[in-house]
Design an enzyme around this catalytic site. Structure first.
Site, PDB file in Angstrom:
ATOM      1  N   HIS A 188       0.817  -1.227   0.000  1.00 34.29           N
ATOM      2  CA  HIS A 188       0.000   0.000   0.000  1.00 34.29           C
ATOM      3  C   HIS A 188       0.848   1.274   0.000  1.00 34.29           C
ATOM      4  CE1 HIS A 188      -3.654  -2.253   0.488  1.00 34.29           C
ATOM      5  NE2 HIS A 188      -3.294  -2.750   1.660  1.00 34.29           N
ATOM      6  N   HIS A 231      -6.268  -7.311  -0.410  1.00 28.74           N
ATOM      7  CA  HIS A 231      -6.395  -5.877  -0.681  1.00 28.74           C
ATOM      8  C   HIS A 231      -5.646  -5.519  -1.957  1.00 28.74           C
ATOM      9  CE1 HIS A 231      -6.737  -6.348   3.762  1.00 28.74           C
ATOM     10  NE2 HIS A 231      -7.754  -5.530   3.586  1.00 28.74           N
ATOM     11  N   ASP A 262      -4.502 -12.854   3.472  1.00 28.45           N
ATOM     12  CA  ASP A 262      -5.733 -12.374   4.106  1.00 28.45           C
ATOM     13  C   ASP A 262      -6.997 -12.629   3.292  1.00 28.45           C
ATOM     14  OD1 ASP A 262      -4.634 -10.560   2.341  1.00 28.45           O
ATOM     15  OD2 ASP A 262      -4.607  -8.872   3.746  1.00 28.45           O
ATOM     16  N   ASP A 284      -2.695 -10.776  -2.335  1.00 29.98           N
ATOM     17  CA  ASP A 284      -3.243 -10.238  -1.081  1.00 29.98           C
ATOM     18  C   ASP A 284      -4.709  -9.845  -1.335  1.00 29.98           C
ATOM     19  OD1 ASP A 284      -2.045  -8.808   1.673  1.00 29.98           O
ATOM     20  OD2 ASP A 284      -3.800  -7.769   0.854  1.00 29.98           O
TER      21      ASP A 284
HETATM   22 ZN    ZN Z   1      -4.059  -7.231   2.737  1.00 32.76          ZN
END
Ligand code: ZN
Length: 305
Positions: free
Chosen positions: A123, A162, A243, A160
């Site tokens: 991120h 996200h 995740d 991931d």
């Molecule tokens: Zn994540």
């Protein structure tokens, strides 16, 4: 197969109750302490150099991260990204692990490497810490592969849950890097729509809340792996977040531990087909400690084959 980590990565502590806790990395390292992983070459990660970080981050930002660690307690950089006294050191070693792993797999022995590090990275943008991330570890590794090893085609596969918005921000105008991400949508950070394509080098593949093994495998088998094969990467990098597991508390996909073995095996096949087997994976998310430990073990088991 090589494993990179550093003690400082266990000391970065965003504070009690924070999902991105030192216990995550302890759980992964404990799982990898098993006899069946005895053949792994374990290496203490060096720090990334300033030069390596400046390939993807603004100088002001790097200086700010290195200067703002608090003397005690925590300091908040955004609503969910915090620094403790050891955080800058951990972030330097997390990025340095990925760089050292690239150097190692680009050497004579080739092979695979896993960076068991935190803070995670995908991120982090050129000038902003967010989503628990300080330096963008996998992006620093990709930029190093381009600059120091002269590669022309580096693939980043990000599974991931996200979207890796920071990695996309960094490379969306860099055709030597192909960034491929599957992620849940809607979900933090609310980027990663299919129409975000960079210069044709970004592939975003959103999954819906509740999607599981079938949808995940169909997406990678049907769309994402073919894009990766067509690119013929000289090096495969992996943003390995766990995740999307069904037990993870931060998202709503329903992957199993076996799905992580499966996607890892497919990415190893890709690396064998085009990259002389060279693959470097770096830990991103994964917030249920048991699911994380089991999924990371499944991932590393495939990397040992
Ligand atoms: Zn994540």
């Amino acid at each position: 197969m090589r494993l990179y980590t550093h003690p400082s990565c266990l000391q970065h502590d965003p504070g009690p109750g924070h999902a991105e806790s030192p216990a995550r990395l302890r759980a992964v390292l404990q799982a990898l302490d098993h006899d069946r992983f005895a053949a792994i070459d374990r290496i203490e990660a060096p720090r990334a150099t300033r030069e390596q970080l400046l390939r993807v981050h603004d100088a002001d930002y790097v200086d700010r991260i290195l200067a703002t660690a608090p003397a005690s307690g925590t300091m908040r950089l955004d609503e969910d990204t915090l620094m403790s006294p050891a955080s800058a050191e951990a972030a330097l070693h997390a990025a340095g692990a990925a760089v050292a792993a690239v150097d190692a797999v680009m050497g004579d022995r080739g092979g695979h490497a896993f960076c068991a590090v935190r803070p995670p990275g995908h991120h982090a943008t050129p000038n902003r810490a967010m989503g628990f991330c300080l330096f963008n570890n996998i992006a620093v590794a990709a930029a190093h592969a381009l600059a120091a090893h002269g590669l022309k085609r580096v693939a980043i596969a990000d599974f991931d849950v996200h979207h890796g918005n920071g990695t996309q921000d960094i490379f969306e105008r860099e055709p030597r890097v192909l960034f491929i991400s599957s992620h849940q949508s809607p979900l933090y950070p609310e980027t990663g729509r299919e129409n975000e394509r960079g210069v044709g080098n970004v592939v975003n593949a959103p999954l819906s809340p509740g999607d599981g093994s079938y949808e995940f495998r169909e997406l990678w088998e049907g769309a994402l792996l073919p894009r990766l094969y067509a690119f013929k990467p000289q090096l495969v990098l992996v943003s390995a977040g766990f995740d999307a597991h069904r037990n993870d508390p931060l998202a709503d996909l329903r992957l199993s531990t076996e799905d992580y073995a499966w996607i890892t095996g497919r990415l190893v096949d890709l690396a064998r087909a085009h990259a002389d087997g060279r693959l470097v994976s770096s830990l991103e998310g994964g917030y249920d400690l048991n699911a994380l430990a089991a999924s990371a073990s499944a991932h590393v088991s495939e990397l040992m084959l």
